[in-house]
Every structure is written in C-alpha cells, then in structure tokens.
Design an enzyme around this catalytic site. Structure first.
Site, mmCIF file in Angstrom:
data_model
loop_
_atom_site.group_PDB
_atom_site.id
_atom_site.type_symbol
_atom_site.label_atom_id
_atom_site.label_comp_id
_atom_site.label_asym_id
_atom_site.label_seq_id
_atom_site.Cartn_x
_atom_site.Cartn_y
_atom_site.Cartn_z
ATOM 1 N N TYR A 63 0.820 -1.212 0.000
ATOM 2 C CA TYR A 63 0.000 0.000 0.000
ATOM 3 C C TYR A 63 0.855 1.264 0.000
ATOM 4 C CZ TYR A 63 -4.664 -2.029 0.649
ATOM 5 O OH TYR A 63 -5.858 -2.685 0.473
ATOM 6 N N LYS A 99 3.354 -15.364 1.943
ATOM 7 C CA LYS A 99 3.657 -16.255 0.818
ATOM 8 C C LYS A 99 5.171 -16.489 0.829
ATOM 9 C CE LYS A 99 1.724 -17.294 -2.737
ATOM 10 N NZ LYS A 99 1.317 -18.666 -3.211
ATOM 11 N N ASP A 145 -2.674 -18.142 0.158
ATOM 12 C CA ASP A 145 -3.674 -18.794 -0.702
ATOM 13 C C ASP A 145 -4.353 -19.944 0.051
ATOM 14 O OD1 ASP A 145 -1.242 -20.163 -0.725
ATOM 15 O OD2 ASP A 145 -1.354 -20.746 -2.836
ATOM 16 N N ASP A 188 -6.290 -7.231 3.697
ATOM 17 C CA ASP A 188 -7.428 -6.618 3.011
ATOM 18 C C ASP A 188 -8.292 -7.707 2.384
ATOM 19 O OD1 ASP A 188 -8.974 -4.516 1.825
ATOM 20 O OD2 ASP A 188 -7.978 -4.969 -0.076
ATOM 21 N N ASP A 203 -12.104 -9.490 3.889
ATOM 22 C CA ASP A 203 -13.369 -9.492 3.137
ATOM 23 C C ASP A 203 -13.930 -10.907 3.066
ATOM 24 O OD1 ASP A 203 -13.319 -6.770 2.545
ATOM 25 O OD2 ASP A 203 -13.951 -7.095 0.461
HETATM 26 C C1 IPM Z 1 -10.536 -1.507 3.463
HETATM 27 C C2 IPM Z 1 -10.762 -0.866 2.117
HETATM 28 C C3 IPM Z 1 -9.601 0.072 1.834
HETATM 29 C C4 IPM Z 1 -8.340 -0.748 1.736
HETATM 30 C C5 IPM Z 1 -9.793 0.967 0.600
HETATM 31 C C6 IPM Z 1 -11.071 1.745 0.660
HETATM 32 C C7 IPM Z 1 -8.613 1.881 0.407
HETATM 33 O O1 IPM Z 1 -10.913 -1.837 1.131
HETATM 34 O O2 IPM Z 1 -10.468 -0.778 4.459
HETATM 35 O O3 IPM Z 1 -10.438 -2.735 3.522
HETATM 36 O O4 IPM Z 1 -8.020 -1.311 0.685
HETATM 37 O O5 IPM Z 1 -7.635 -0.820 2.746
HETATM 38 MN MN MN Z 2 -10.891 -3.889 1.873
#
Ligand code: IPM
Ligand code: MN
Length: 369
Positions: free
Chosen positions: A143, A193, A227, A251, A255
């Site tokens: 990032y 990884k 993975d 990240d 999710d």
């Molecule tokens: C998160 C989001 C952010 C990230 C974006 C909005 C920059 O996806 O907080 O997970 O990638 O960190």
């Molecule tokens: Mn995210």
C-alpha cells in the site's frame, strides 16, 4: 466528575452519514447513562472533503484526528469520484489518515452471531459460533512501498508497486496479535507467501523469532500461506483464532472472513497506533463495509457495523468493556427479535430502515442496562 472524551466523527461518503447518525445516538445514550461525556465534532473526509476543499483529507481535519481521543469513520468513496486523480481519490484520504496517525494494527473481528448463521452462504454448521480476529498490518507493505508508479523499462511502459516491510513493522503488529490471542484461545496463524516472496520469508522469520524470544511460549504459532488461508477460511473457518498478516493479504482475507458471518454490513474494525507513555494509543474505528453508493440516501443501510465499531472504541480506547458488551448484547437481542435491515433480511423477519434499527438497538440497551 465524569471524564470527557473527544470524538472526531468523519462520516464520509455514501451511506457513511446515515449510519453515523445512529452511532451518535448510541454515544449519546452512553453519555446519558454512564459517567462519561463525549465532545463530538464532525469533519469531512473522502469524496465529501474533495468536493468541499479539493483534497480528500485537509490539514485541519488531520490535526483534529491527531488530537482526538478517537476517530469514528463512516465510509469513503463512490463512482462520482472515479475520474479524480489517484492522490485526490476518496480512498487517499483514508490511507493518509492511517499513515499519518501511524495506525499500524487493524483489528477485524469476524464473529457469526447465531441469529445470522443461516444467512451465511456457507453451511450453518461451518460458521455458527465463528469467532476470528484478523490483525492486518495497516501502514506498510504494498500500500505504501516505494518505488511505485509508471516507468519506462527497456523501451516499454511498465508499472511498479513495492512490497516492503521492516523488522520493526512486522514485530509491532505481531506483538498486538500475540497479546490479543492471549486473551482469547491462544492460537495465532501468521499468513504470508514465503514460498514465493522474499518479504514472506522475512515475515515468517521475524514472527518466529518474536514467538521464541518475545515471551510468547504460551501462544501456539502456526504459519500458513495466504492462498491456503483463503481456502481454509471457507473450508473450516473455526480452526482459526487470531490471524496476523500484511496489509494486502489482510485486506483480501478480511473481506473473505467477513462474508462467512452472513453480512459485510455487520462487521466493525479498529485501527490502533502505538501506546504513548500514558498508555493511550491513537485510534480510528470504522465499519468494514464500504460506502455502498447504490443504496446511499435511502435510509436502508445497516448501521450495526458502525455501532459495533463504536463498541470497539469503548473497549479499546476508553477501557469500557462492560459498555461495549452492552452494545454487542443489544445488537444480538435486536437480531434475535427478528429485526433486519435489507442486507441481512431473511424470510419471516421484519425489514426495517436504518433509523428503526437504531431505535430497536437503543430500546434493547434500555432493557439490558
Ligand atoms: C478496506 C478498504 C480500503 C483498503 C480501501 C477503501 C482503500 O478496502 O479498508 O479494507 O483497501 O484498505
Ligand atoms: Mn478492503
């Protein structure tokens, strides 16, 4: 005399303002019923800030965030800003806040509340009772790594991102993960990884050394490739307790973990900095869900992730674990009572608006208090 805590509310874009309205009501309830006061101030971040000042985070707001006892953020982004240059995009405001406040530890719990177990796309027995904590490194890695961007290489256009971690960056986030595991089930999976990436080999080594030499022999440490971790999260998520990983894998995996719980609309997060001499850390709390522009302004967003983020604020920034429990229990009670926003709607339940979800939660808090 009751203590006054400074809260900076950055509602941001999309559904951010709607859900933060409900958070404010919960904070007011706590202030009214407990010996604490909140000095709440609003600020702009993301697209809302860009529209007002041409930048996704201005210096005044950043300074206020630095001075606050905690920052409560809604969400940033939306298609409206798709054509804005990357450095001014709504996301840039959030990334700048994380970086400037040095919020290196991002705590993303994924818990599956019994009332929502059947809303998961996975079988109920796979997810019911799930309780994972993902600790994502938040201020380094790909990032922020340099160099990045476009170059010409051997006459060709090419584009670079850089994955970079220092030993100290890995150590401090690992320490947070081990400390959290100690209060939970004492199991940490470190995810990278190392089979492909140099920085993965380094990550694994640093975490192992911390485990061996840092006084964590009571914690079980397992290493896992990212993975495989993604696969294991959907195969058998209950094998995990705490997962510690880098910014990008964190990240993605968070999710994935979020969806196990039935709805992204339920998940809170905390982003924490290092403790100062007085034991206080800079902190920002935000829901894991995004700005959901498709449903913004319609009063149908689920405010629970933001409200549960405020509960994390009480727990981690203000040492008010009992009040955090109260909010979490109230949220469970609301769901057990069959109240649902659209995102978690199930057959036979009552579909309510954002504000009615807020009303229902406050009513349960009254009952439980
Ligand atoms: C998160 C989001 C952010 C990230 C974006 C909005 C920059 O996806 O907080 O997970 O990638 O960190
Ligand atoms: Mn995210």
């Amino acid at each position: 005399m009751s203590d006054t805590k400074k809260l900076l509310i950055l509602a941001g874009d999309g559904i951010g303002p709607e859900v933060m309205t409900e958070v404010r009501r919960v904070a007011e309830w706590i202030a009214k019923n407990r010996t604490i006061n909140f000095d709440m101030e609003d600020g702009l971040v993301g697209g809302a800030a860009y529209d007002a000042h041409g930048t996704a985070l201005d210096d005044t707001t950043l300074q206020k965030a630095m001075d606050a006892d905690a920052v409560l953020l809604g969400a940033v982004g939306g298609p409206k800003w798709d054509d804005v240059a990357r450095e001014h995009r709504p996301e840039a405001g959030l990334l700048a806040l994380r970086k400037e406040m040095d919020l290196f530890a991002n705590l993303r719990p994924a818990t599956c509340l019994p009332a929502l177990a059947e809303a998961s796309t996975l079988r109920e027995e796979v997810v019911s009772g799930l309780d994972i904590m993902i600790v994502r490194e938040l201020t380094a890695g790909v990032y922020f790594g340099q160099p990045r961007g476009m170059q010409t290489y051997e006459g060709q256009e090419r584009c670079i991102d850089t994955q970079s971690y220092t030993k100290a960056e890995i150590e401090r986030v690992t320490e947070v993960a081990f400390d959290l595991a100690r209060k939970r089930n004492k199991l940490v999976h470190s995810v990278e990884k190392a089979n492909v990436m140099e920085s993965g080999i380094f990550w694994r080594g640093v975490v192992s050394d911390m485990h061996k030499n840092g006084g964590y022999s009571d914690i079980e440490l397992q290493h896992m490739y990212a993975d495989n971790c993604a696969m294991q999260l959907v195969r058998n998520p209950k094998q995990f307790d705490v997962i510690v990983t880098d910014n990008l894998f964190g990240d993605i995996l968070s999710d994935c973990a979020a969806m196990l719980t039935g709805s992204l609309g339920m998940l809170p997060s905390a982003s924490l900095g290092a403790k100062d001499a007085n034991g206080k850390a800079k902190a920002l709390y935000e829901p894991v869900h995004g700005s959901a522009p498709d449903i913004a302004g319609q009063g149908m967003a689920n405010p629970l992730a933001s409200i549960l983020s405020f509960a994390m604020c009480l727990r981690y920034s203000f040492d008010m674990g009992a009040e955090a429990d109260l909010i979490e229990n109230a949220a469970q009670a609301v769901l057990n009572g069959g109240i649902r926003t659209a995102d978690i709607m199930q057959k036979g339940k009552a579909k309510v608006s954002t504000s009615v979800m807020g009303d229902s939660l406050l009513r349960e808090m009254d009952k439980l208090a």
